[in-house]
Design a protein around this motif. Sequence first.
Motif, PDB file in Angstrom:
ATOM      1  N   GLU A  17     -21.027  29.668 -32.131  1.00  0.00           N
ATOM      2  CA  GLU A  17     -21.806  29.304 -30.947  1.00  0.00           C
ATOM      3  C   GLU A  17     -23.213  29.874 -31.021  1.00  0.00           C
ATOM      4  O   GLU A  17     -24.194  29.198 -30.653  1.00  0.00           O
ATOM      5  N   ASP A  31     -23.195  23.936 -25.418  1.00  0.00           N
ATOM      6  CA  ASP A  31     -21.873  24.529 -25.205  1.00  0.00           C
ATOM      7  C   ASP A  31     -21.046  24.287 -26.458  1.00  0.00           C
ATOM      8  O   ASP A  31     -21.350  23.411 -27.273  1.00  0.00           O
ATOM      9  N   SER A  62     -18.345  18.926 -25.839  1.00  0.00           N
ATOM     10  CA  SER A  62     -18.020  19.897 -26.888  1.00  0.00           C
ATOM     11  C   SER A  62     -16.513  20.113 -27.006  1.00  0.00           C
ATOM     12  O   SER A  62     -16.046  20.708 -27.975  1.00  0.00           O
ATOM     13  N   GLY A  63     -15.761  19.666 -26.027  1.00  0.00           N
ATOM     14  CA  GLY A  63     -14.317  19.889 -26.051  1.00  0.00           C
ATOM     15  C   GLY A  63     -13.602  19.004 -27.058  1.00  0.00           C
ATOM     16  O   GLY A  63     -14.058  17.913 -27.408  1.00  0.00           O
ATOM     17  N   LYS A 104     -19.217  30.391 -15.885  1.00  0.00           N
ATOM     18  CA  LYS A 104     -18.341  29.566 -15.044  1.00  0.00           C
ATOM     19  C   LYS A 104     -17.395  30.418 -14.207  1.00  0.00           C
ATOM     20  O   LYS A 104     -16.955  30.006 -13.140  1.00  0.00           O
ATOM     21  N   ASP A 132     -24.062  28.344 -21.919  1.00  0.00           N
ATOM     22  CA  ASP A 132     -22.827  28.716 -21.240  1.00  0.00           C
ATOM     23  C   ASP A 132     -22.529  30.183 -21.526  1.00  0.00           C
ATOM     24  O   ASP A 132     -22.579  30.620 -22.670  1.00  0.00           O
ATOM     25  N   HIS A 175     -20.370  20.874 -21.851  1.00  0.00           N
ATOM     26  CA  HIS A 175     -18.988  21.378 -21.877  1.00  0.00           C
ATOM     27  C   HIS A 175     -18.009  20.248 -22.147  1.00  0.00           C
ATOM     28  O   HIS A 175     -17.077  20.389 -22.949  1.00  0.00           O
ATOM     29  N   SER A 220     -16.761  24.865 -28.283  1.00  0.00           N
ATOM     30  CA  SER A 220     -15.343  25.100 -28.019  1.00  0.00           C
ATOM     31  C   SER A 220     -14.612  25.363 -29.322  1.00  0.00           C
ATOM     32  O   SER A 220     -15.120  25.080 -30.414  1.00  0.00           O
TER      33      SER A 220
END
Length: 334
Positions: free
Chosen positions: A147, A85, A289-290, A199, A166, A286, A87
């Motif tokens: 990505e 994933d 990766s934020g 999601k 994702d 997720h 961000s």
Amino acid sequence: MELIMMRNLTTAQNTVLEQIFMDYLEAGLEGLSGASGQWPILFDENIEPFSEIDFGLELAAMLEGLDRRTIPLRGEDPAPVAAVDASVVKLAETPLGPVIGLKAAVVERSDSVRISIIGPFLKLVRLNASRVSNVFTAVKDEFRLFERLVQLWVSKNVQDRIVLLDGTLTVSADRCGHLLAETLEEACRRGNMVIAFAKESNLLRGASLLQTPPDPPCIVEITDIVRKAWTGLRCLGAVYLAILSHNIYPVRAEAYPVEKGVAGFSRLLTSDVLRHGYPETLALAHLYSGFNWLDIVAARRALLTDYQPRIAEMLSPRESFLAPFERGHHEDSS
């Protein structure tokens, strides 16, 4: 500034892709150094959200009357799992375009869990009035390219695994679409199965899917309907409604290779923890990766230290117009 936080990035098998990464990133802040000390950088606190290509509401309506064929799933032999994933955050605005931060995470689960983080990277998104209509589109394009490069890196360096992505495997005829097609072909050559989870999806608006959900775990293939409803887009994998646990709604999921979709979901049942029908390994990707506030503070400090811009406050017409009339969060609503 340290650009990449990932072990073994310079091994022989990764040399070619590392060059792809470095070419992409070295061009990221080109031109900003030329503006050092001459232009203000306007710091923006907002984090930009991005969504994948999703089903239109008309397709969700078509599915309400679908005479669906439910495919029950039974757990098969487990396999190692790798989830990816990424961000993006908008860190600053300059006269040349926005400066964004990019970060990705790869979570591998077998006997243990290994987490690798790629980034954060800084990139100047140059705006071209003849090519893009707005800042949002330009930033989204850059994020999607980053990505896809990360996904390609993973596909070249894992073998005989379930690779979780994702988003979707539905693409348009652009560079990012070609990169995803290459990623899937490379993953298949190395014995991997790829499953992408969305999601959020407009499919949840299909009322009939919620009234009488089949008993989990199961999947419902809707690839033919999707291909008929969309023009100009390619479904690289098979499209399913997946109900993998006792949750109140199905999840949109797409699998590649198409002929191994059912086997991929069946092996996933015994290979990962499923929380509300969503793989825990992908949820961890997720999470890691934020951007946290330390990442953002460090990135902004790097901008200030390396390029020494003048700082200007970000003006908000909305706040100027409406602040006298809006109630603060601390005020009593009664």
